[in-house]
Design a protein around this motif. Structure first.
Motif, short mmCIF file in Angstrom:
data_model
loop_
_atom_site.label_atom_id
_atom_site.label_comp_id
_atom_site.label_asym_id
_atom_site.label_seq_id
_atom_site.Cartn_x
_atom_site.Cartn_y
_atom_site.Cartn_z
N HIS A 353 0.86 -1.19 0.00
CA HIS A 353 0.00 0.00 0.00
C HIS A 353 0.89 1.23 0.00
O HIS A 353 1.91 1.25 0.69
N ILE A 355 0.15 4.86 0.73
CA ILE A 355 -0.88 5.81 1.13
C ILE A 355 -0.27 7.15 1.57
O ILE A 355 0.91 7.22 1.90
N HIS A 420 -7.05 1.36 2.50
CA HIS A 420 -7.28 2.65 1.81
C HIS A 420 -8.40 3.43 2.49
O HIS A 420 -8.36 4.66 2.57
N PHE A 430 -5.31 7.05 -1.47
CA PHE A 430 -5.01 5.62 -1.63
C PHE A 430 -3.79 5.40 -2.53
O PHE A 430 -3.34 4.28 -2.70
#
Ligand SMILES: Cc1cc2nc3c(=O)[nH]c(=O)nc-3n(C[C@H](O)[C@H](O)[C@H](O)COP(=O)(O)OP(=O)(O)OC[C@H]3O[C@@H](n4cnc5c(N)ncnc54)[C@H](O)[C@@H]3O)c2cc1C
Length: 478
Positions: A353, A355, A420, A430
């Motif tokens: 991820h 972010i 997210h 996100f």
């Protein structure tokens, strides 16, 4: 479909770009069909590499007329499948590469600008700036392979954003070939130019969906004469945020980088990357790599950093620290940071991820996200690291010892949605630096739908009505 393309069009492409610019051998094309993480495998009968802007325009005109999809590819280091031609669409797609366009067209030292072609490898661009005693500050672990065109099209961030901004902040002018072959000639090295819409920004971060970038004018900076780099151990992300605030006060604009990493990230590097070692005797939970760049040569930078670290240890924010004593030690500290992704890749299947949240919310995000993933996947290994000074974390997960890679990776989109959502609830993004590509198209609809997405589609339809530029990227195929 590939045969149809071969018979009808390949010859025309060859007439335009010559044999040096046409790759049709499957074995030669193969490495360009897999993205860095191996998540996407595409297909195409040809890579077309124009030698200049006019050739690019001629190829794009043919593609527009024939309805052929064009997938721009730079160094193919992107992490969202953006540079990989689809394997599912019915229309043929070619890869268009800027690899033959890598000239430095101009270096204007007094204007602090460099004009370079899209195929210039980032490390070469940095080196060219250095020959004129200037700094091109964009820096990321893939800098030995990624290209300026890819950096611009993904609005790359990296480790110096804190001081110099994202790629968007570093580009003054652009030359872009539009999907119908017209050329947007915006190669201006101006810092002030309020003449209507600033069109270059449409193409920066557009992931190749609006046109093919052929050249850019980029900002240069003075080279810091003194650098001080330190790795410090801290208790937790709350301490990192407090330390960052203090660093902004004490070091001001001289603070160039502020990178956070957890124990597991450091462990993976030490275990998997030859020649690295943990510089601390004791094990700590979290670390910050920070760097200061001073306009003055000599010991000034080190002295400033020493004072800052001493104060931070006295206040209890910093538990231990090492200050690089030579450029080799500095490089070794940065190598630890830059090889985390590679080390994680070597350690098994990973869910990633990328972010962003406001810096002040980083610790809350990490707490909530770690609590969630540990509940959802018992035994999961959290590898958290990133550009704390930019509010950007790579919240990555490695497979638990008792779980098969396939079963773990099957959870990617489900877990990703929740991670997210946690970022979004905190006012975050996100996708902080890697873009949307193929990987995050659904999240764009879910989290940025409504007017924002309508405007994006309107821009796409206006510039690329035939939909030939990087089909299926950012937006799902319609
Ligand atoms: C180890 C590692 C570390 C990384 N670290 C960072 C980091 O710190 N920060 C960060 O932001 N990214 C990072 N990345 C992601 C990646 O390196 C960057 O996004 C980089 O800018 C991509 O450049 P590229 O030349 O490889 O582009 P590619 O991967 O080839 O393409 C990326 C996108 O740009 C489009 N494109 C490429 N060239 C053109 C062109 N000439 N015209 C129009 N569109 C084009 C492609 O179609 C695609 O959508 C990292 C990647 C790796 C593998």
């Amino acid at each position: 479909m590939a045969e149809e393309l071969k018979n009808a069009v390949l010859e025309k492409f060859g007439d335009i770009v010559g044999t040096a610019g046409l790759v049709t051998e499957a074995a030669e094309i193969a490495p360009n069909l897999i993205e860095w993480r191996g998540l996407y495998h595409g297909r195409t009968p040809v890579i077309v590499a124009p030698g200049n802007t006019a050739q690019t325009a001629a190829v794009l005109r043919i593609c527009r007329d024939q309805g052929i999809g064009v997938v721009p590819q730079g160094g193919n280091t992107g992490l969202v499948g953006g540079a990989i031609p689809h394997s599912t669409l019915q229309r043929p797609e070619i890869i268009m590469s800027a690899r033959r366009m890598k000239a430095i067209r101009e270096l204007d030292a007094d204007n602090y600008t460099i004009t370079a072609e899209a195929g210039c490898v980032l490390a070469d661009l940095q080196a060219a700036a250095e020959t004129a005693d200037r700094l091109f500050p964009l820096s990321l672990a893939a800098e030995g392979s990624c290209q300026l065109g890819g950096n611009i099209s993904s609005n790359a961030g990296g480790t110096n954003v804190l001081r110099y901004g994202n790629t968007r902040d570093l580009v003054l002018g652009l030359e872009v070939v539009l999907p119908d072959g017209r050329v947007f000639e915006g190669l201006r090295g101006l810092r002030k130019d309020n003449t209507g819409y600033d069109l270059k920004h449409l193409f920066i971060g557009a992931e190749g969906t609006l046109g093919f970038v052929t050249a850019a004018v980029c900002k240069l900076f003075s080279r810091p004469k003194g650098l001080a780099t330190a790795l410090v151990a801290i208790a937790d992300p709350d301490a990192a945020i407090a330390l960052y605030s203090q660093a902004r006060i004490a070091l001001g604009d001289q603070l160039v980088a502020f990178e956070l990493m957890n124990r597991l990230a450091l462990d993976l590097v030490v275990r998997n990357i030859p020649g690295t070692r943990d510089p601390f005797e004791e094990s700590h939970s979290w670390y910050v790599l920070l760097e200061l760049g001073s306009a003055q040569a000599g010991p000034v930078a080190d002295q400033l950093m020493e004072i800052f670290l001493a104060d931070s240890m006295e206040s209890g924010l910093v538990r231990d620290g090492v200050l690089a004593q030579s450029s080799a030690q500095r490089a070794a500290l940065w190598r630890m940071r830059h090889t985390i992704s590679e080390a994680q890749k070597m350690a098994g299947a990973g869910i990633k991820h990328d972010i962003a949240v406001p810096v002040s919310k980083i610790a809350v995000f990490l707490r909530r996200a770690e609590e969630f993933v540990s509940r959802r996947i018992p035994g999961v290994l959290v590898v958290a690291f990133g550009h704390l000074g930019d509010g950007n974390m790579h919240f990555n997960l490695n497979q638990p010892a008792n779980m098969k890679a396939d079963a773990f990776l099957a959870l990617w989109s489900e877990v990703g949605r929740d991670v997210h959502s946690i970022a979004a609830e905190l006012g975050g993004s996100f996708s902080a630096e890697h873009g949307v590509g193929t990987l995050k198209r659904d999240e764009l609809v879910r989290l940025r739908g409504g007017v924002e997405l309508e405007l994006m589609r309107a821009v796409k339809d206006a510039l690329d009505p035939a939909g030939i530029m990087n089909p299926g990227k950012i937006f799902s195929p319609s």
